[in-house]
Scaffold this motif. Structure first.
Motif, PDB file in Angstrom:
ATOM      1  N   UNK A 189       0.860  -1.180   0.000  1.00  0.00           N
ATOM      2  CA  UNK A 189       0.000   0.000   0.000  1.00  0.00           C
ATOM      3  C   UNK A 189       0.905   1.241   0.000  1.00  0.00           C
ATOM      4  N   UNK A 190       0.306   2.403  -0.180  1.00  0.00           N
ATOM      5  CA  UNK A 190       1.067   3.650  -0.031  1.00  0.00           C
ATOM      6  C   UNK A 190       1.559   3.731   1.405  1.00  0.00           C
ATOM      7  N   UNK A 191       2.764   4.250   1.592  1.00  0.00           N
ATOM      8  CA  UNK A 191       3.311   4.354   2.941  1.00  0.00           C
ATOM      9  C   UNK A 191       3.929   5.727   3.163  1.00  0.00           C
ATOM     10  N   UNK A 192       4.058   6.088   4.423  1.00  0.00           N
ATOM     11  CA  UNK A 192       4.759   7.310   4.821  1.00  0.00           C
ATOM     12  C   UNK A 192       5.944   6.891   5.664  1.00  0.00           C
ATOM     13  N   UNK A 193       7.105   7.458   5.362  1.00  0.00           N
ATOM     14  CA  UNK A 193       8.339   7.142   6.089  1.00  0.00           C
ATOM     15  C   UNK A 193       8.836   8.377   6.806  1.00  0.00           C
ATOM     16  N   UNK A 194       9.462   8.196   7.973  1.00  0.00           N
ATOM     17  CA  UNK A 194      10.064   9.351   8.638  1.00  0.00           C
ATOM     18  C   UNK A 194      11.247   9.867   7.825  1.00  0.00           C
ATOM     19  N   UNK A 195      11.541  11.138   7.969  1.00  0.00           N
ATOM     20  CA  UNK A 195      12.727  11.692   7.314  1.00  0.00           C
ATOM     21  C   UNK A 195      13.975  11.177   8.003  1.00  0.00           C
ATOM     22  N   UNK A 196      15.097  11.284   7.312  1.00  0.00           N
ATOM     23  CA  UNK A 196      16.341  10.785   7.916  1.00  0.00           C
ATOM     24  C   UNK A 196      16.967  11.813   8.802  1.00  0.00           C
TER      25      UNK A 196
END
Length: 196
Positions: A189-196
């Motif tokens: 599915x579409x996902x959101x990741x934290x920034x590095x």
């Protein structure tokens, strides 16, 4: 005779910047800007010939890609009107996106007709997008994602900046993008990741 509207200053550095422009690039300075002494800038390293050549190749490739993509307006007057309108609508960029480019003088017509994005076709598309991308807004990426339908997945990274995938990035967004490039595996599915 109607007076032209002056742009409001966006901060205390605008008059200083106008003075530097009046000194270094007088044709870009606002009317009436007084010249000032050039600021003392830190010494910049001299680029290597290989670095210069690489930058020229990157620029040439970018210009050729953009200019062959669609037909661009050729009228300097049309660009001037677009810049004036964009300065009012988008003061942060001061009309720069609507300004004239080499594409207005490109000698060849577009290489192909624009491609219409639809939900028909292979399901092998991965979009990666920074939430606060300055050149490609999230709203545009979301619209593209909707147009692709189930053919695409999107990774939204909670970060700013234009480049999302930096090759050695081992974070959530980078790792998943690398996996897609190496294997074709996409998130379910579409996902959101934290920034590095």
């Amino acid at each position: 005779m109607r007076k032209s509207k002056r742009h409001r200053s966006v901060g205390p550095t605008v008059p200083a910047a106008a003075a530097v422009l009046a000194t270094t690039l007088p044709f870009l300075a606002p009317p009436g800007a007084a010249a000032s002494a050039a600021p003392d800038l830190p010494a910049q390293p001299v680029p290597s010939p290989a670095g210069i050549e690489a930058q020229q190749q990157t620029t040439a490739t970018s210009v050729a890609t953009l200019c062959n993509d669609v037909a661009w307006p050729r009228s300097p007057g049309k660009h001037a009107r677009a810049v004036a309108a964009d300065r009012v609508r988008h003061p942060l960029s001061a009309g720069m996106p609507g300004n004239i480019t080499p594409c207005s003088f490109w000698p060849a017509p577009p290489a192909e007709r624009p491609v219409r994005i639809t939900s028909r076709g292979p399901s092998n598309v991965l979009l990666i997008q920074n939430r606060r991308g300055p050149a490609t807004p999230l709203a545009g990426a979301r619209a593209l994602r909707r147009a692709f339908g189930d053919r695409a997945r999107m990774i939204t990274v909670e970060a700013g900046g234009h480049g999302v995938h930096q090759g050695e990035d081992r974070t959530c967004g980078g790792a998943r993008t690398t996996a897609f490039l190496l294997t074709g595996a996409r998130p379910a599915t579409d996902i959101t990741c934290p920034g590095s």
